[in-house]
Design a protein around this motif. Sequence first.
Motif, PDB file in Angstrom:
ATOM      1  N   CYS A  35       0.592  -1.426  -0.489  1.00  0.00           N
ATOM      2  CA  CYS A  35       0.501   0.200  -0.189  1.00  0.00           C
ATOM      3  C   CYS A  35       0.733   1.271   0.170  1.00  0.00           C
ATOM      4  O   CYS A  35       0.470   1.908  -0.584  1.00  0.00           O
ATOM      5  CB  CYS A  35      -1.015   0.050   1.362  1.00  0.00           C
ATOM      6  N   VAL A  36       2.030   1.494   1.389  1.00  0.00           N
ATOM      7  CA  VAL A  36       3.050   2.568   0.982  1.00  0.00           C
ATOM      8  C   VAL A  36       3.160   2.542  -0.480  1.00  0.00           C
ATOM      9  O   VAL A  36       3.587   3.766  -1.014  1.00  0.00           O
ATOM     10  CB  VAL A  36       3.684   2.094   2.452  1.00  0.00           C
ATOM     11  N   GLY A  37       3.661   1.539  -1.334  1.00  0.00           N
ATOM     12  CA  GLY A  37       4.627   1.794  -2.671  1.00  0.00           C
ATOM     13  C   GLY A  37       4.065   2.376  -3.714  1.00  0.00           C
ATOM     14  O   GLY A  37       4.262   2.858  -4.336  1.00  0.00           O
ATOM     15  N   GLY A  38       2.367   1.049  -3.094  1.00  0.00           N
ATOM     16  CA  GLY A  38       1.055   1.287  -4.310  1.00  0.00           C
ATOM     17  C   GLY A  38       1.407   3.564  -4.770  1.00  0.00           C
ATOM     18  O   GLY A  38       1.112   3.626  -5.842  1.00  0.00           O
ATOM     19  N   LEU A  39       0.890   3.746  -3.025  1.00  0.00           N
ATOM     20  CA  LEU A  39       0.611   5.695  -2.992  1.00  0.00           C
ATOM     21  C   LEU A  39       2.074   6.236  -3.330  1.00  0.00           C
ATOM     22  O   LEU A  39       1.615   6.758  -3.505  1.00  0.00           O
ATOM     23  CB  LEU A  39       0.349   5.329  -1.422  1.00  0.00           C
TER      24      LEU A  39
END
Length: 278
Positions: free
Chosen positions: A71-75
């Motif tokens: 999720c962090v990398g996706g954002l």
Amino acid sequence: MVEPKATGKAGRNLPAATAVGVGLAAVIVASLLVQKVAFLGVVALAVLFALRELGAAVKERGIVLPLVPVCVGGLGMLAAAYFSGEGALAAVLALTAVAILVWRLADGAEGYLRDATVGIFAVVYVPFLASFAMLLTAQDQGAKRALLFLLLVVCNDTGGYAFGVLFGRHPMAPKISPKKSWEGLSGSILLAGGVGAAGMDLMLHGKPWQGAVLGVAVVASATLGDLCESMIKRDLGIKDMGNLLPGHGGIMDRLDSLLPTAPVVYLLLSLFLKTPTP
């Protein structure tokens, strides 16, 4: 699971699906018209919900999706694409893959390769592909490009649904998605090709034939994306990725055709509307 009563020939709760579709369209169009960066927020929220659904789906098979780095990398990928372009997007994707491998170390060797592989797959499948919509939006006339992209995907769904319900006789991929028909595909091509030709001319001042090509390409990518997600669901033994959207299923069930189509539209519009060098 009890099916909704108000379902049509194509198996949808049509009133609920229509209401939800109109509501989603209003939010997306408003975000693009008010300020393009608001669209980034809408896409980010959709990606987070989609990743959560995907994590819950693979958990049914004993697979643990490393949600935090995903999720962090996706954002980070969405923001990098919008503010800094393709190079930054590729760099954040690479860093996210490394972060997934490192994060999963804490849970031991059992299932390491399986969980890490699914994590990297999830990152590429959802936020990386979604990032092409942000690259599209960041371009000149980005709001209009994004609107045309979304409009053509809607035309693919609408044309396919209408022709499939009215004329559908010959299944296109019965072992993957029994309700898809060749007649429905022809409806998608006719509507998306026509709207693409008009939209390219009126919205982006391109050539109508370019819009027609774009429309047909959208139908191809959206249809393949839908079939791929259907195969994933069959492999996991589930009907829908979620139930957040009445008449549609989950967020992933709405993104299935959008995600693979975003890079196709980005590439074709970049080629068709390329600014000539002086």
